[in-house]
Scaffold this motif. Sequence first.
Motif, mmCIF file in Angstrom:
data_model
loop_
_atom_site.group_PDB
_atom_site.id
_atom_site.type_symbol
_atom_site.label_atom_id
_atom_site.label_comp_id
_atom_site.label_asym_id
_atom_site.label_seq_id
_atom_site.Cartn_x
_atom_site.Cartn_y
_atom_site.Cartn_z
ATOM 1 N N GLY A 1 53.026 -13.042 55.221
ATOM 2 C CA GLY A 1 53.094 -12.216 54.187
ATOM 3 C C GLY A 1 51.998 -12.659 53.183
ATOM 4 N N ARG A 2 52.419 -12.492 51.872
ATOM 5 C CA ARG A 2 51.458 -12.711 50.818
ATOM 6 C C ARG A 2 50.621 -14.253 50.901
ATOM 7 N NH1 ARG A 2 53.164 -11.738 44.592
ATOM 8 N NH2 ARG A 2 53.276 -9.701 45.559
ATOM 9 N N GLU A 3 51.288 -15.029 51.216
ATOM 10 C CA GLU A 3 51.047 -16.543 50.977
ATOM 11 C C GLU A 3 49.733 -16.854 51.779
ATOM 12 O OE1 GLU A 3 54.150 -15.633 51.395
ATOM 13 O OE2 GLU A 3 55.221 -16.254 49.338
ATOM 14 N N PRO A 4 49.674 -16.392 52.959
ATOM 15 C CA PRO A 4 48.492 -16.644 53.875
ATOM 16 C C PRO A 4 47.158 -16.068 53.202
ATOM 17 C CG PRO A 4 50.151 -16.194 55.420
ATOM 18 C CD PRO A 4 50.724 -15.825 54.039
ATOM 19 N N VAL A 5 47.317 -14.876 52.660
ATOM 20 C CA VAL A 5 46.331 -14.256 52.052
ATOM 21 C C VAL A 5 45.930 -14.894 50.855
ATOM 22 C CG1 VAL A 5 45.393 -12.200 50.953
ATOM 23 C CG2 VAL A 5 46.649 -12.058 52.930
ATOM 24 N N GLN A 6 46.752 -15.221 50.300
ATOM 25 C CA GLN A 6 46.427 -16.005 49.006
ATOM 26 C C GLN A 6 45.770 -17.560 49.360
ATOM 27 O OE1 GLN A 6 46.330 -14.809 46.186
ATOM 28 N NE2 GLN A 6 47.650 -13.296 46.063
ATOM 29 N N LEU A 7 46.275 -17.955 50.468
ATOM 30 C CA LEU A 7 45.879 -19.286 50.641
ATOM 31 C C LEU A 7 44.483 -19.074 51.157
ATOM 32 C CD1 LEU A 7 45.886 -22.314 51.580
ATOM 33 C CD2 LEU A 7 46.690 -21.445 53.949
ATOM 34 N N GLY A 8 43.949 -18.148 51.832
ATOM 35 C CA GLY A 8 42.671 -17.867 52.313
ATOM 36 C C GLY A 8 41.855 -17.620 51.047
ATOM 37 N N VAL A 9 42.241 -16.924 50.086
ATOM 38 C CA VAL A 9 41.525 -16.489 48.632
ATOM 39 C C VAL A 9 41.487 -17.877 48.138
ATOM 40 C CG1 VAL A 9 41.898 -15.748 46.252
ATOM 41 C CG2 VAL A 9 42.243 -14.254 48.274
ATOM 42 N N GLY A 10 42.368 -18.851 47.903
ATOM 43 C CA GLY A 10 42.262 -20.210 47.446
ATOM 44 C C GLY A 10 41.312 -21.014 48.038
ATOM 45 N N LEU A 11 41.361 -21.085 49.145
ATOM 46 C CA LEU A 11 40.328 -21.952 50.151
ATOM 47 C C LEU A 11 38.985 -21.751 49.738
ATOM 48 C CD1 LEU A 11 42.424 -22.382 53.396
ATOM 49 C CD2 LEU A 11 42.140 -24.173 51.509
ATOM 50 N N LEU A 12 38.570 -20.086 49.946
ATOM 51 C CA LEU A 12 37.334 -19.588 49.514
ATOM 52 C C LEU A 12 36.843 -20.052 47.858
ATOM 53 C CD1 LEU A 12 36.750 -16.124 51.015
ATOM 54 C CD2 LEU A 12 35.579 -18.188 51.565
ATOM 55 N N ASN A 13 37.839 -19.877 47.155
ATOM 56 C CA ASN A 13 37.544 -20.087 45.843
ATOM 57 C C ASN A 13 37.442 -21.630 45.439
ATOM 58 O OD1 ASN A 13 37.499 -17.237 45.375
ATOM 59 N ND2 ASN A 13 39.284 -17.324 44.545
ATOM 60 N N GLU A 14 37.910 -22.428 45.956
ATOM 61 C CA GLU A 14 38.043 -23.728 45.640
ATOM 62 C C GLU A 14 38.134 -24.482 47.084
ATOM 63 O OE1 GLU A 14 41.002 -24.552 42.941
ATOM 64 O OE2 GLU A 14 40.564 -22.706 41.648
ATOM 65 N N PRO A 15 37.036 -24.648 47.636
ATOM 66 C CA PRO A 15 36.964 -25.356 49.025
ATOM 67 C C PRO A 15 37.651 -26.651 49.168
ATOM 68 C CG PRO A 15 35.019 -24.204 48.514
ATOM 69 C CD PRO A 15 35.738 -24.340 47.431
#
Length: 174
Positions: free
Chosen positions: A7-21
Amino acid sequence: MHYNHYGREPVQLGVGLLNEPCASAAELGQRCAAAGLVLSRAPTTADLASVTEFLARWRAVVECVERTGRAALLNDLLAEYASAPRLTDHAGDGWHLHFRDPGVATDRQIAALVTVGTALHLTGLGMDRLGVCAADGCTRVYADTSRNGRQRFCSPACANRSAVRRHRAGRAAR
């Protein structure tokens, strides 16, 4: 209701990992755990490098604004990282679907979670619900989970700075 691993969590994880590696494999593991993802094994330095390469490809999905092109890019990632859905109760906390093979390497597990999560996010909420911040000079990405689907900025801070710039530009033009 069982937690939806895609659900939402993996997409937000991807966003977070891109924004703050992540600076380390341990940090990658911590951030996955904080997002509620249960990894088969702790990430290694090689997993971190592979996830970083995957995220560069995933960013192309985020940056693509044309729906057909976005779907094609995401379909390529799905073909590479996802597998046929299967029922599992691996953690003993209830049956749920996995879109990855059992025993898959940690880096591929993370990529499958983010990829399938993105596909479900876009098909469930709308193909434009992913993007790059519209603020001048900002390259951060976002996954739009707003009610109206009109998010254009990565954060309220960027939205506010852009509003102030527009206001000042309008006053200067008078």
